[in-house]
Design a protein around this motif. Structure first.
Motif: not given
Length: 619
Positions: A277-280, A297-298, A587-588, A593-595
């Motif tokens: 959440e902080w990174i986003v 790439e994605k 995992d991180i 990616r899920d966000r």
């Protein structure tokens, strides 16, 4: 408000007697420990193997009584025989191995066992059993036999048995040590939900990610309390972590790496979701230009790639279930193939009501000198497969070759095969039985006919190969050693027979972080020095990524996929769907990616993930 648990200057000593001399040896396991736990708290207890954690847990519910000092639970003193049942109604315990705790053949009978012994009326027992099984998600399996359950399901039944007693507090002694990644997640979700219901939780664990979820962490070392603090305080204390032999959870490791790069992050942040959440938020707040990966790439690659760390593509196997057209092994063998399996099938209890197919259509090749990591959910068939490799089990159908010799058609001399293929079982220290380390390590080669100087040299080489000092440990009892040292001695006993193939079934299970690292370094050193073909089973994906050049994925008795670690772990979502996980750094990145963060989630180490996150944050 008075605490639910109060420990005052607790000391506990183990006393052993030498049957020949009559001499007694006193070992102090708990030395002057004091602390309090308030009702509704979630407290973790961490420390190295042998630090006194499990002894402390047994002192909390009166299984062990203090040599000095006192333990109070809900106001009751564990020393008071008149109130011991009242005390045990207030505190329940769940052990590491559920097989040591399950006492009845049927699930619901086992859950009812505790309330019955507390004298609860039958109609209330029924209510408690149903409530407890629903709480752990096992109500639909209530009429199953306990022997039919997976390890994770058994652990949930053991937790239900504790919940059915409706205690104020539950002590968990490493309840996830034997579980696969998804099994650990499910058990921790249950524990956190119990805590949300105001049940006090005491969790003993070697997984720092689990400890980070608690309100407080008590650190033990050599029977003493080394620390007692909030998670963020402990994981910020580098000196204490080093002294206690602990390590940081993945999210905190990544947080600290970003802080060292100049990013300002709240030091109280300990969880992966908080970090993501902080990174986003930081990217959105600080973006000056949008920088995105190209579509190619994605997008994760379709199926597993054919690059294979120098191995030819024919050794990669991918099942059709993953949408790939990989071919299975043929019956032709090569001198370069150490192990070949063809259409192996194995059935437990054939023809009986509880007949179980453990392996199905298992075909693969393992090249000589390779290091193969084997992963699969609890109950997937991993241990069954391993026992086929040296003939402990014989396939119901299909064949296995070792260096071109078929070991399943009845023609092979099995003593020769078992000399060539060494198998180290899970918790190998349980195999120790001799008076001294040297005698225990010598047992195998001696039975193969080695004697005199040749035998002694074999024992010396094996003990030194696992990183122990031969002269210091040779005459010691193996039971005097630490958990990690015992495991090394057990592995040395197999190495002394100089096998061409070494199979290790979860060799790091139940070890503290420091001993875990040491065993990994030892295994890697053995492989480099001796060039053995290695098969390494683990639920720790970081271990597999670090050591293996090939990974086998087993799901419900079938070979789901086989390829390089990069091949396998680039399909993290598919792995999670079958109850597995990925390396912590991956995992991180998957969470990011899920966000909808424009990051490449095919990062397998912290170094790779750190570079990718910094690239993303800097736009």
């Amino acid at each position: 408000m008075s605490p639910i648990i109060k420990v005052e200057d607790l000391t506990y000593e183990y006393v052993s007697r030498n049957e020949e001399t009559g001499e007694e040896t006193v070992s102090r396991a708990i030395d002057g420990v004091s602390f309090q736990i308030q009702k509704g708290e979630f407290v973790s207890v961490v420390g190295m193997n042998g630090s006194g954690k499990s002894t402390l847990a047994r002192c909390l519910n009166g299984l062990l009584l203090p040599a000095s000092g006192d333990v109070f639970v809900a106001g009751y003193n564990t020393r008071d025989d008149d109130t011991i049942w009242d005390l045990r109604s207030s505190i329940a315990m769940v052990f590491q191995n559920p097989d040591n705790q399950i006492v009845s053949s049927l699930v619901e009978d086992d859950v009812a066992f505790g309330p019955e012994n507390l004298g609860v009326p039958p109609e209330e027992i029924r209510e408690r059993v149903d409530e407890a099984l629903n709480a752990v998600g096992m109500y639909d399996q209530r009429r199953k036999g306990a022997h039919q359950l997976s390890g994770g399901q058994k652990q949930r039944v053991a937790i239900a048995g504790a919940v059915a007693m409706r205690p104020d507090c539950i002590v968990f002694d490493e309840p996830t040590a034997m579980l696969d990644p998804q099994g650990r997640v499910k058990v921790m979700e249950i524990i956190r939900e119990l805590n949300r219901r105001s049940i006090t939780i005491v969790l003993i664990t070697h997984f720092m990610e689990e400890a980070a979820l608690s309100d407080r962490i008590i650190v033990m070392k050599d029977g003493r309390k080394l620390g007692d603090s909030k998670p963020y305080e402990l994981f910020s204390d580098e000196a204490l972590l080093k002294e206690a032999g602990l390590e940081k959870p993945a999210a905190i490791e990544m947080r600290d790496r970003l802080v060292s790069r100049g990013f300002q992050i709240d030091p109280k942040m300990t969880g992966e979701k908080e970090l993501v959440e902080w990174i986003v938020s930081a990217r959105r707040a600080g973006a000056v230009a949008e920088s995105r990966l190209s579509h190619e790439e994605k997008t994760s690659p379709e199926g597993f790639s054919r690059k294979n760390s120098g191995r030819s593509a024919e050794h990669n196997v991918v099942s059709d279930e993953l949408g790939n057209d990989g071919e299975s092994s043929s019956s032709a063998t090569s001198v370069e193939d150490e192990i070949v399996a063809e259409d192996v099938r194995y059935v437990y209890a054939p023809g009986l009501p509880d007949e179980t197919v453990a392996l199905e259509d298992m075909s693969f090749r393992i090249p000589e000198g390779s290091f193969v990591g084997i992963i699969g959910h609890t109950g997937s068939g991993k241990s069954t497969l391993l026992q086929h490799m040296n003939g402990l089990l014989k396939p119901t159908s299909g064949n296995i070759w070792i260096r071109g010799t078929c070991i399943t058609d009845g023609s092979a001399v099995m003593t020769d095969i078992r000399k060539r293929v060494g198998l180290v079982f899970q918790y190998p220290e349980y195999q120790l039985f001799e008076e001294t380390v040297a005698k225990d390590v010598a047992f195998g080669p001696e039975n193969l006919g080695l004697t005199g100087d040749e035998l002694e040299e074999s024992v010396r080489k094996a003990i030194e190969l696992v990183g122990l000092d031969y002269e210091k440990v040779r005459n010691k009892s193996p039971f005097e050693l630490s958990g990690g040292q015992k495991r090394r001695v057990a592995i040395a006993g197999v190495l002394a027979m100089e096998p061409e193939v070494l199979i290790l079934d979860e060799p790091t299970a139940g070890l503290d972080p420091q001993a875990h690292r040491e065993i990994l370094e030892m295994v890697d050193s053995i492989h480099r020095k001796r060039g053995n073909t290695m098969l390494f089973v683990s639920h720790n994906m970081a271990d597999i990524q670090q050591l293996a050049d090939q990974v086998m994925v087993i799901d419900k008795g079938r070979l789901k996929a086989m390829g390089t670690p990069e091949d396998i772990f680039s399909h993290g979502r598919e792995l999670k769907e079958i109850g597995l996980g990925v390396p912590p750094a991956t995992d991180i990145m998957m969470e990011l990616r899920d966000r909808d963060c424009a990051v490449d989630d095919r990062c397998f180490t912290f170094d790779e993930a750190e570079r990718e996150i910094v690239r993303y944050l800097e736009g």
